[in-house]
Design a protein around this motif. Sequence first.
Motif, PDB file in Angstrom:
ATOM      1  N   TYR A  75       4.092 -17.146  -8.943  1.00 52.82           N
ATOM      2  CA  TYR A  75       3.924 -15.773  -8.492  1.00 52.82           C
ATOM      3  C   TYR A  75       4.803 -14.858  -9.300  1.00 52.82           C
ATOM      4  CZ  TYR A  75       7.512 -17.978  -5.624  1.00 52.82           C
ATOM      5  OH  TYR A  75       8.564 -18.734  -5.194  1.00 52.82           O
ATOM      6  N   GLY A  76       4.399 -13.598  -9.339  1.00 54.14           N
ATOM      7  CA  GLY A  76       5.162 -12.625 -10.111  1.00 54.14           C
ATOM      8  C   GLY A  76       4.824 -11.204  -9.706  1.00 54.14           C
ATOM      9  N   ARG A  77       5.432 -10.275 -10.377  1.00 51.92           N
ATOM     10  CA  ARG A  77       5.202  -8.857 -10.102  1.00 51.92           C
ATOM     11  C   ARG A  77       4.376  -8.282 -11.253  1.00 51.92           C
ATOM     12  NH1 ARG A  77       9.616  -4.007  -9.631  1.00 51.92           N
ATOM     13  NH2 ARG A  77       8.125  -2.399  -8.991  1.00 51.92           N
ATOM     14  N   LEU A  78       3.181  -7.805 -10.918  1.00 54.09           N
ATOM     15  CA  LEU A  78       2.281  -7.279 -11.941  1.00 54.09           C
ATOM     16  C   LEU A  78       2.545  -5.829 -12.277  1.00 54.09           C
ATOM     17  CD1 LEU A  78      -1.108  -8.859 -10.790  1.00 54.09           C
ATOM     18  CD2 LEU A  78       0.480  -9.676 -12.526  1.00 54.09           C
ATOM     19  N   GLY A  79       2.914  -5.044 -11.281  1.00 56.09           N
ATOM     20  CA  GLY A  79       3.061  -3.605 -11.482  1.00 56.09           C
ATOM     21  C   GLY A  79       4.515  -3.193 -11.528  1.00 56.09           C
ATOM     22  N   GLY A  80       4.713  -1.945 -11.886  1.00 58.35           N
ATOM     23  CA  GLY A  80       6.061  -1.420 -11.942  1.00 58.35           C
ATOM     24  C   GLY A  80       6.273  -0.263 -11.000  1.00 58.35           C
ATOM     25  N   ASP A  81       5.281   0.067 -10.203  1.00 58.64           N
ATOM     26  CA  ASP A  81       5.409   1.200  -9.274  1.00 58.64           C
ATOM     27  C   ASP A  81       5.932   0.740  -7.933  1.00 58.64           C
ATOM     28  OD1 ASP A  81       4.260   2.613 -11.286  1.00 58.64           O
ATOM     29  OD2 ASP A  81       2.277   2.686 -10.366  1.00 58.64           O
TER      30      ASP A  81
ATOM     31  N   THR B  81       0.828  -1.205   0.000  1.00 61.76           N
ATOM     32  CA  THR B  81       0.000   0.000   0.000  1.00 61.76           C
ATOM     33  C   THR B  81       0.864   1.257   0.000  1.00 61.76           C
ATOM     34  OG1 THR B  81      -1.642  -1.239   1.252  1.00 61.76           O
ATOM     35  CG2 THR B  81      -1.909   1.160   1.202  1.00 61.76           C
ATOM     36  N   ASP B  82       0.485   2.169  -0.877  1.00 56.88           N
ATOM     37  CA  ASP B  82       1.138   3.480  -0.969  1.00 56.88           C
ATOM     38  C   ASP B  82       2.644   3.383  -1.180  1.00 56.88           C
ATOM     39  OD1 ASP B  82      -1.289   4.861  -0.649  1.00 56.88           O
ATOM     40  OD2 ASP B  82      -1.155   4.691   1.528  1.00 56.88           O
ATOM     41  N   LEU B  83       3.057   2.491  -2.068  1.00 57.05           N
ATOM     42  CA  LEU B  83       4.483   2.358  -2.361  1.00 57.05           C
ATOM     43  C   LEU B  83       5.047   3.674  -2.892  1.00 57.05           C
ATOM     44  CD1 LEU B  83       6.965   0.543  -2.404  1.00 57.05           C
ATOM     45  CD2 LEU B  83       6.314  -0.157  -4.706  1.00 57.05           C
ATOM     46  N   LYS B  84       4.249   4.391  -3.669  1.00 53.43           N
ATOM     47  CA  LYS B  84       4.714   5.678  -4.189  1.00 53.43           C
ATOM     48  C   LYS B  84       4.994   6.652  -3.049  1.00 53.43           C
ATOM     49  CE  LYS B  84       3.585   9.364  -7.476  1.00 53.43           C
ATOM     50  NZ  LYS B  84       4.729  10.079  -7.031  1.00 53.43           N
ATOM     51  N   VAL B  85       4.152   6.638  -2.050  1.00 54.28           N
ATOM     52  CA  VAL B  85       4.374   7.520  -0.893  1.00 54.28           C
ATOM     53  C   VAL B  85       5.639   7.095  -0.157  1.00 54.28           C
ATOM     54  CG1 VAL B  85       3.421   8.288   1.328  1.00 54.28           C
ATOM     55  CG2 VAL B  85       1.913   8.038  -0.662  1.00 54.28           C
ATOM     56  N   ILE B  86       5.822   5.789   0.002  1.00 50.62           N
ATOM     57  CA  ILE B  86       7.035   5.281   0.654  1.00 50.62           C
ATOM     58  C   ILE B  86       8.264   5.747  -0.122  1.00 50.62           C
ATOM     59  CG2 ILE B  86       8.353   3.178   1.181  1.00 50.62           C
ATOM     60  CD1 ILE B  86       5.636   1.826   1.766  1.00 50.62           C
ATOM     61  N   ASN B  87       8.211   5.619  -1.463  1.00 56.76           N
ATOM     62  CA  ASN B  87       9.323   6.073  -2.292  1.00 56.76           C
ATOM     63  C   ASN B  87       9.560   7.573  -2.131  1.00 56.76           C
ATOM     64  OD1 ASN B  87      10.049   3.605  -3.416  1.00 56.76           O
ATOM     65  ND2 ASN B  87       8.674   3.821  -5.152  1.00 56.76           N
ATOM     66  N   ASP B  88       8.471   8.348  -2.109  1.00 57.45           N
ATOM     67  CA  ASP B  88       8.605   9.804  -1.976  1.00 57.45           C
ATOM     68  C   ASP B  88       9.185  10.202  -0.619  1.00 57.45           C
ATOM     69  OD1 ASP B  88       7.601  10.100  -4.515  1.00 57.45           O
ATOM     70  OD2 ASP B  88       5.568  10.641  -3.876  1.00 57.45           O
ATOM     71  N   LEU B  89       8.749   9.525   0.448  1.00 61.38           N
ATOM     72  CA  LEU B  89       9.205   9.883   1.795  1.00 61.38           C
ATOM     73  C   LEU B  89      10.605   9.348   2.112  1.00 61.38           C
ATOM     74  CD1 LEU B  89       5.964   9.339   3.906  1.00 61.38           C
ATOM     75  CD2 LEU B  89       7.063  11.521   3.354  1.00 61.38           C
ATOM     76  N   TYR B  90      10.851   8.094   1.749  1.00 62.89           N
ATOM     77  CA  TYR B  90      12.082   7.438   2.176  1.00 62.89           C
ATOM     78  C   TYR B  90      13.084   7.193   1.043  1.00 62.89           C
ATOM     79  CZ  TYR B  90       9.212   6.636   6.282  1.00 62.89           C
ATOM     80  OH  TYR B  90       8.415   6.817   7.375  1.00 62.89           O
TER      81      TYR B  90
ATOM     82  N   ASP C 190      12.506  -0.047  -3.103  1.00 59.81           N
ATOM     83  CA  ASP C 190      13.051  -1.231  -3.780  1.00 59.81           C
ATOM     84  C   ASP C 190      13.364  -2.335  -2.787  1.00 59.81           C
ATOM     85  OD1 ASP C 190      12.850   0.163  -6.150  1.00 59.81           O
ATOM     86  OD2 ASP C 190      15.025   0.453  -6.404  1.00 59.81           O
ATOM     87  N   ARG C 191      13.919  -1.976  -1.636  1.00 68.18           N
ATOM     88  CA  ARG C 191      14.210  -2.983  -0.604  1.00 68.18           C
ATOM     89  C   ARG C 191      12.926  -3.647  -0.117  1.00 68.18           C
ATOM     90  NH1 ARG C 191      17.991   0.756   1.564  1.00 68.18           N
ATOM     91  NH2 ARG C 191      16.704   1.096   3.399  1.00 68.18           N
ATOM     92  N   ALA C 192      11.849  -2.877  -0.010  1.00 71.68           N
ATOM     93  CA  ALA C 192      10.567  -3.449   0.417  1.00 71.68           C
ATOM     94  C   ALA C 192      10.069  -4.470  -0.617  1.00 71.68           C
ATOM     95  CB  ALA C 192       9.534  -2.347   0.623  1.00 71.68           C
ATOM     96  N   LEU C 193      10.184  -4.137  -1.903  1.00 74.95           N
ATOM     97  CA  LEU C 193       9.758  -5.064  -2.955  1.00 74.95           C
ATOM     98  C   LEU C 193      10.632  -6.320  -2.969  1.00 74.95           C
ATOM     99  CD1 LEU C 193       9.063  -2.528  -5.832  1.00 74.95           C
ATOM    100  CD2 LEU C 193       7.363  -3.929  -4.641  1.00 74.95           C
ATOM    101  N   LYS C 194      11.939  -6.135  -2.813  1.00 71.64           N
ATOM    102  CA  LYS C 194      12.843  -7.282  -2.787  1.00 71.64           C
ATOM    103  C   LYS C 194      12.569  -8.175  -1.578  1.00 71.64           C
ATOM    104  CE  LYS C 194      16.662  -5.009  -5.190  1.00 71.64           C
ATOM    105  NZ  LYS C 194      18.028  -4.490  -5.024  1.00 71.64           N
ATOM    106  N   PHE C 195      12.271  -7.563  -0.441  1.00 69.72           N
ATOM    107  CA  PHE C 195      11.935  -8.329   0.765  1.00 69.72           C
ATOM    108  C   PHE C 195      10.691  -9.176   0.522  1.00 69.72           C
ATOM    109  CE2 PHE C 195       9.623  -8.912   4.730  1.00 69.72           C
ATOM    110  CZ  PHE C 195      10.594  -9.526   5.510  1.00 69.72           C
TER     111      PHE C 195
END
Length: 186
Positions: A180-186, A144-153, A159-164
């Motif tokens: 399983y896979g990654r559907l989005g790019g954000d 949730t709100d990965l864009k916000v996480i990217n903007d803030l941190y 990227d570390r969150a996605l890799k985790f």
Amino acid sequence: RLNPVFFFDDAKHCIWMNRSGGQFLDLEEHELEEAETRLKKEFGSFHPGLAEWKDHLTIEQNGEKRYIELTKQPIIDSRRKMDGFYVHIHDLTNERRAAEQKLFTARHDQLTGLFNRDYLYERTKELLAENPEEAYLIITAEITDLKVINDLYGNAFGDRALKFAAEWLRGNEHLSNSVYGRLGGD
């Protein structure tokens, strides 16, 4: 580097090998009997009933898997009689690994190493077609709100969150039979 080449007379005895042939078998160029023995042990009798053939093999050499193309060609004299043959070994390992890497890159998300959207859909369709009677569960998850996480941190943190998340999926034994896979790019 030249490919290994071995020449055999009409009695099927090795009469010459190039330097690459010696290196391939870890022999000196004059050790022709031993070359013949090792080649027969590794590859068999070179299809004695066939004048020429080509085969693709996987061998173990120095603890490493090698992919080779083995070719046998006749040596024909001026009377059109077979006077012997030569065996040419083409090491395809680097080409095979490059092709496998390209295929992996085309099918996987660069950041997480999970299947990308297109390949995830392809594999899911294949799985459903192979086992149409099987019951399946499809789960989607979102950070949730990965864009916000990217903007803030910063993007590195996102990227570390996605890799985790990807490592968790790969390491979870309950998901060992899952796709399983990654559907989005954000």
